[in-house]
Design a protein around this motif. Structure first.
Motif, PDB file in Angstrom:
ATOM      1  N   VAL A  70       0.863  -1.183   0.000  1.00 37.77           N
ATOM      2  CA  VAL A  70       0.000   0.000   0.000  1.00 37.77           C
ATOM      3  C   VAL A  70       0.896   1.228   0.000  1.00 37.77           C
ATOM      4  N   VAL A  71       0.703   2.108  -0.974  1.00 39.40           N
ATOM      5  CA  VAL A  71       1.466   3.355  -1.071  1.00 39.40           C
ATOM      6  C   VAL A  71       0.462   4.499  -1.097  1.00 39.40           C
ATOM      7  N   GLY A  72       0.301   5.178   0.047  1.00 31.53           N
ATOM      8  CA  GLY A  72      -0.711   6.225   0.122  1.00 31.53           C
ATOM      9  C   GLY A  72      -2.092   5.627  -0.072  1.00 31.53           C
ATOM     10  N   ASP A  73      -2.807   6.136  -1.072  1.00 30.51           N
ATOM     11  CA  ASP A  73      -4.135   5.609  -1.382  1.00 30.51           C
ATOM     12  C   ASP A  73      -4.084   4.466  -2.392  1.00 30.51           C
ATOM     13  N   LEU A  74      -2.882   4.148  -2.897  1.00 28.61           N
ATOM     14  CA  LEU A  74      -2.743   3.116  -3.923  1.00 28.61           C
ATOM     15  C   LEU A  74      -2.559   1.749  -3.274  1.00 28.61           C
ATOM     16  N   GLU A  75      -3.437   0.829  -3.608  1.00 29.60           N
ATOM     17  CA  GLU A  75      -3.317  -0.548  -3.146  1.00 29.60           C
ATOM     18  C   GLU A  75      -2.775  -1.413  -4.280  1.00 29.60           C
ATOM     19  N   ILE A  76      -1.802  -2.264  -3.948  1.00 28.68           N
ATOM     20  CA  ILE A  76      -1.186  -3.150  -4.940  1.00 28.68           C
ATOM     21  C   ILE A  76      -1.563  -4.584  -4.579  1.00 28.68           C
ATOM     22  N   PRO A  77      -2.557  -5.150  -5.279  1.00 26.71           N
ATOM     23  CA  PRO A  77      -3.049  -6.474  -4.893  1.00 26.71           C
ATOM     24  C   PRO A  77      -2.333  -7.602  -5.643  1.00 26.71           C
ATOM     25  N   LEU A 189      -1.110   4.950 -17.255  1.00 23.18           N
ATOM     26  CA  LEU A 189      -2.454   4.602 -16.788  1.00 23.18           C
ATOM     27  C   LEU A 189      -2.598   4.851 -15.292  1.00 23.18           C
ATOM     28  N   LEU A 190      -1.557   4.521 -14.545  1.00 23.81           N
ATOM     29  CA  LEU A 190      -1.601   4.757 -13.100  1.00 23.81           C
ATOM     30  C   LEU A 190      -1.713   6.249 -12.797  1.00 23.81           C
ATOM     31  N   ALA A 191      -0.990   7.061 -13.546  1.00 28.16           N
ATOM     32  CA  ALA A 191      -0.997   8.501 -13.294  1.00 28.16           C
ATOM     33  C   ALA A 191      -2.379   9.113 -13.523  1.00 28.16           C
ATOM     34  N   PHE A 192      -3.119   8.592 -14.499  1.00 27.19           N
ATOM     35  CA  PHE A 192      -4.399   9.210 -14.851  1.00 27.19           C
ATOM     36  C   PHE A 192      -5.604   8.492 -14.255  1.00 27.19           C
ATOM     37  N   THR A 193      -5.423   7.276 -13.754  1.00 27.11           N
ATOM     38  CA  THR A 193      -6.556   6.560 -13.146  1.00 27.11           C
ATOM     39  C   THR A 193      -6.361   6.343 -11.649  1.00 27.11           C
ATOM     40  N   GLY A 194      -5.113   6.364 -11.197  1.00 28.28           N
ATOM     41  CA  GLY A 194      -4.840   6.144  -9.788  1.00 28.28           C
ATOM     42  C   GLY A 194      -5.035   4.717  -9.336  1.00 28.28           C
ATOM     43  N   SER A 195      -5.082   3.780 -10.291  1.00 29.29           N
ATOM     44  CA  SER A 195      -5.314   2.382  -9.942  1.00 29.29           C
ATOM     45  C   SER A 195      -4.471   1.474 -10.815  1.00 29.29           C
ATOM     46  N   LEU A 196      -4.236   0.256 -10.313  1.00 30.34           N
ATOM     47  CA  LEU A 196      -3.519  -0.766 -11.080  1.00 30.34           C
ATOM     48  C   LEU A 196      -4.396  -1.980 -11.346  1.00 30.34           C
TER      49      LEU A 196
END
Length: 654
Positions: A70-77, A189-196
């Motif tokens: 988890v990096v800030g609001d970004l979750e890496i599943p 994509l991560l920069a503009f959607t905030g998700s992976l």
């Protein structure tokens, strides 16, 4: 279902660990038994998952196993997306891998790295399954890089050969170029959607259509975010799936053992780029620029890489250039938005190309590891099983009606013909011409190896015999799949609900939907093929191959001499190797050498490291003179210091 798929991906990993770490303890027989049993379990579980999703109609599963970070609001599943596309790829990967594992017992029986080889190919199977089952970009990238690392190890498996080391380094470096683009696409994509996560990125994709990004070195021009992301992702696919101009690594990768050529460079790793684009169809459908780029790149690869197969004498390299060409067909289909047709061709190609590679390996075994087709000929009488299975694979490759390759290849060509995207006409002409070229180089190889005059030496001839059962049984199974896989699944894959909602096509791009009303069944498609251009171009290629290499074997040399410039261009592979090695690589070496001399030796070592030491030494020499040991020197210094101190206070008071 999650437990089924989890054990499907973990079983090959367990086998790789046991064979790799405990190889000495369990021995050669133990290594192949453990890995084969566990890959067989993975195959069975993959078939179960495929049956439940595709046949029984169970809903797809998007399951997160755990959060990797988890990096800030970004979750890496870390998790699995089990849908129609992923289970189809699972069955292809595991079934071909199982055949290769069994085949390897015979091909590698005398190799000192026997256990290590089985560990590597099981590890590769795990990495490829991780790639196709991922539900997010980070896990996809992990599988993407993992198959690259294991491919590097397998291409250079015979590390005592300089050619193998050069080949695996070449594959590694070329793929780094593609992977850099792939990583940029993910970052965009991560920069503009905030998700992976796939589902979240795909859901936000329509909102990105109107957004633009300014790129450096473009004069401030604004580019569509989706176009930039898709083009970067496709650069990754170009590297992994060996598309022009990042194709140069695949032919050299034939330095690895033949089972690797069948597993990695025909059926699995090189198709990772095709799978990735199909998985990302909700993104690519929103960028016609990216689709047209794929059309043109794929068409160039399909035709011009096929031409190189006409001048190769190494049996494995002919099949390698055939792989390049067929990957070009798949990429062209993706550009036409015929994702189902491309994945269909990916599946049929996996079987008949693995068959051709393993058939080539069977020939190499019988010829005591001779790979030059000019020293073969007449092997039909000595190797009947290899001969008939190689014939089936060749007929499937050229798209003979009734064989698996016919249904996928014919549909793909027709889909490109229906496309209205820019570049579609050029692509259709190229892949249509590629049909003739494919038949020509395929039957050139077939005639030179199995028919005509016997050109081997007497010692080799006296020892010629059919390969053992561990080699021929996989050939038979792959031949059956190459014969039947097309007709059985053509309707459901191309025009039915085989892939469900796993791939998305915009209505204006739905070329397969336009073709659907004309579908009358597999039999009608075969009958109709006799009046189509692809069939007669394939027939022409076979006839020309028979005339040139069986009826008039003196003509090819005369034609080569007559068109020496063109022949030399093909022999030198359009000089791409020369361009990369003598210009780009040489430029890179010069830049690196300059940075080393100026940056490392002069700046870092000379100025910072040695320079600071030199400065300290000079300062120490000056300070050392102050410590003279004479009392009057110290007294004089104290007086000077006192005068300066008093002067300072006086000046401050004033």
């Amino acid at each position: 279902m999650i437990q089924v798929t989890l054990w499907a991906v973990l079983a090959p990993l367990i086998g790789a660990v046991i064979a790799g770490i405990g190889g000495r303890a369990i021995g050669r027989v133990g290594a192949h038994r453990v890995t084969i049993v566990l890959v067989a379990i993975s195959t069975i579980l993959s078939i179960i998952a495929w049956y439940r999703i595709v046949v029984a109609g169970h809903p797809p599963i998007d399951h997160t196993l755990y959060l990797w970070g988890v990096v800030g609001d970004l979750e890496i599943p870390i998790g699995f997306l089990i849908d129609e596309l992923s289970v189809t790829m699972m069955v292809i990967v595991t079934s071909v891998s199982l055949m290769v594992h069994i085949y390897t017992i015979g091909y590698m029986k005398d190799d000192p790295g026997y256990q290590r080889f089985f560990s590597y190919i099981s590890l590769f199977t795990f990495a490829m399954l991780t790639l196709v089952m991922s539900n997010n970009f980070i896990q996809l990238f992990f599988g993407w890089e993992a198959v690259g690392v294991v491919s590097y190890l397998l291409i250079g498996f015979w590390f005592d050969r300089e050619s193998a080391i050069r080949a695996n380094l070449k594959a590694f470096l070329v793929n780094r170029v593609g992977d850099f683009g792939f990583l940029l696409g993910i970052a965009c994509l991560l920069a503009f959607t905030g998700s992976l996560r796939y589902d979240e990125v795909f859901a936000m994709a329509p909102a990105l259509q109107g957004q633009t990004i300014s790129l450096p070195l473009t004069g401030g021009a604004e580019w569509s975010v989706l176009t930039v992301a898709c083009l970067c992702l496709f650069i990754g696919a170009m590297g992994k799936s060996a598309q022009f101009p990042l194709h140069v690594w695949l032919p050299d990768s034939m330095e690895g053992p033949t089972p690797i050529s069948a597993l990695i460079h025909a059926a699995t790793m090189v198709t990772a780029g095709i799978f990735m684009v199909a998985r990302m169809s909700p993104l690519f459908e929103l960028s016609e620029t990216a689709l047209s780029t794929m059309l043109i790149i794929g068409a160039i690869t399909a035709l011009f890489m096929g031409l190189l197969g006409l001048v190769q004498h190494d049996i494995k390299r002919v099949v390698a250039y055939s792989t390049l060409s067929q990957l070009g067909y798949m990429t062209t289909g993706l550009g036409a938005s015929a994702y189902a047709a491309s994945i269909f061709h990916l599946g049929t190609h996996a079987f008949f190309k693995a068959l051709l590679f393993l058939g080539a390996g069977s020939v190499i075994i019988a010829m005591h590891h001779e790979q030059d087709m000019r020293r073969m000929g007449g092997l039909k009488r000595y190797m009947p099983i290899t001969w008939i299975t190689a014939l089936i694979g060749t007929l499937a490759l050229i798209g003979t009606p009734g064989f698996a390759g016919f249904f996928s290849k014919e549909s793909l060509i027709e889909a490109v013909h229906h496309s209205q995207l820019p570049g579609s006409t050029f692509a259709w002409v190229c892949i249509l011409a590629g049909v003739f070229v494919t038949a020509l180089y395929s039957f050139r190889m077939y005639f030179l190896v199995f028919h005509g005059k016997e050109r081997m030496d007497e010692h080799t001839r006296s020892h010629l015999r059919e390969s053992p059962a561990v080699v021929t049984i996989p050939l038979i199974f792959l031949a059956i799949a190459s014969l039947l896989a097309g007709g059985l699944f053509a309707e459901s894959i191309l025009y039915g609900t085989f892939f469900g909602q796993s791939m998305m096509v915009m209505p204006e791009h739905d070329v397969l939907g336009e073709m659907a009303p004309a579908w009358g069944g597999a039999g009608a498609m075969m009958l109709h093929s006799f009046v189509t251009a692809p069939f007669w171009l394939a027939v022409l290629g076979v006839v020309v191959a028979w005339y040139l290499w069986l009826h008039r074997p003196d003509l090819p040399a005369r034609i080569a001499a007559r068109f020496s410039s063109l022949h030399n261009l093909l022999i030198h592979k359009y000089h791409f190797d020369d361009l990369y090695e003598n210009i780009l690589t040489a430029l890179g070496r010069r830049i690196g050498s300059g940075l080393w001399r100026v940056g490392d030796m002069r700046l870092i070592d000379g100025l910072l490291v040695n320079g600071s030491a030199f400065s300290v030494g000079r300062l120490a020499k000056v300070i050392r003179k102050i410590q003279s040991g004479f009392l009057y020197h110290y007294a004089f210094a104290m007086i000077i210091g006192l005068v300066l101190l008093v002067s300072f206070f006086v000046i401050v008071r004033l």
